[in-house]
Write a protein that holds these residues in place. Structure first.
Motif, PDB file in Angstrom:
ATOM      1  N   THR A  14      20.677  16.780 -11.794  1.00 56.87           N
ATOM      2  CA  THR A  14      21.746  17.653 -11.332  1.00 56.87           C
ATOM      3  C   THR A  14      22.720  16.842 -10.488  1.00 56.87           C
ATOM      4  N   LYS A  16      25.542  15.828  -7.742  1.00 58.61           N
ATOM      5  CA  LYS A  16      25.754  16.284  -6.362  1.00 58.61           C
ATOM      6  C   LYS A  16      26.828  17.357  -6.318  1.00 58.61           C
ATOM      7  N   ASN A  17      27.858  17.189  -7.118  1.00 57.49           N
ATOM      8  CA  ASN A  17      28.937  18.174  -7.230  1.00 57.49           C
ATOM      9  C   ASN A  17      29.026  18.619  -8.688  1.00 57.49           C
ATOM     10  N   PRO A  19      29.993  20.020 -12.108  1.00 59.53           N
ATOM     11  CA  PRO A  19      31.282  20.485 -12.636  1.00 59.53           C
ATOM     12  C   PRO A  19      31.137  21.890 -13.227  1.00 59.53           C
ATOM     13  N   GLU A  20      32.255  22.577 -13.310  1.00 60.70           N
ATOM     14  CA  GLU A  20      32.266  23.863 -14.008  1.00 60.70           C
ATOM     15  C   GLU A  20      32.422  23.541 -15.480  1.00 60.70           C
ATOM     16  N   ARG A 116      26.887  17.374 -17.073  1.00 64.35           N
ATOM     17  CA  ARG A 116      28.122  16.746 -16.602  1.00 64.35           C
ATOM     18  C   ARG A 116      29.329  16.912 -17.515  1.00 64.35           C
TER      19      ARG A 116
END
Length: 125
Positions: A14, A16-17, A19-20, A116
């Protein structure tokens, strides 16, 4: 076992940030069309396929012509990813004959990409 080890999921991949991501598409993409999506062809996005699932990696400079992973761009890189290879000759969709360890590595790469990059289609033979 320490508490921090117990709460950490191994190989979660996963970001860290996160994405949508758009909902996955299953549009048919030929190998010829995939090859045009190599980061070098004007007017085409940059795609990498894994197990015939096509990911749009256009926003990642690593897949651009001068990027470290450009060898995968415009190809089904299943075998190369499973073997941790950057050799162009290993960038083939053939992976069924690989051993269990390599199949696991390939599955891990598929999971990594799916968290991602947008899935834009499926490679058709």
């Amino acid at each position: 076992m320490s508490t921090s080890t117990q709460s950490r999921e191994p190989k979660a991949f996963t970001p860290k940030n996160p994405p949508e991501l758009d909902p996955p598409k299953s549009d048919p993409i030929s190998f010829a069309d995939l090859s045009k999506c190599n980061g070098e062809t004007t007017g085409h996005p940059t795609y990498v396929a894994i197990k015939r699932t096509v990911f749009d990696v256009s926003g990642n400079a690593a897949y651009a012509p001068s990027g470290a992973y450009h060898v995968f761009a415009g190809k089904d890189a299943s075998r190369a990813l499973a073997q941790s290879s950057l050799k162009i000759e290993d960038c083939t969709p053939d992976y069924e004959d690989l051993g269990e360890k390599e199949q696991t590595v390939l599955d891990e790469w598929f999971t990594f990409f799916s968290k991602r990059y947008n899935i834009v289609g499926k490679v058709q033979a």
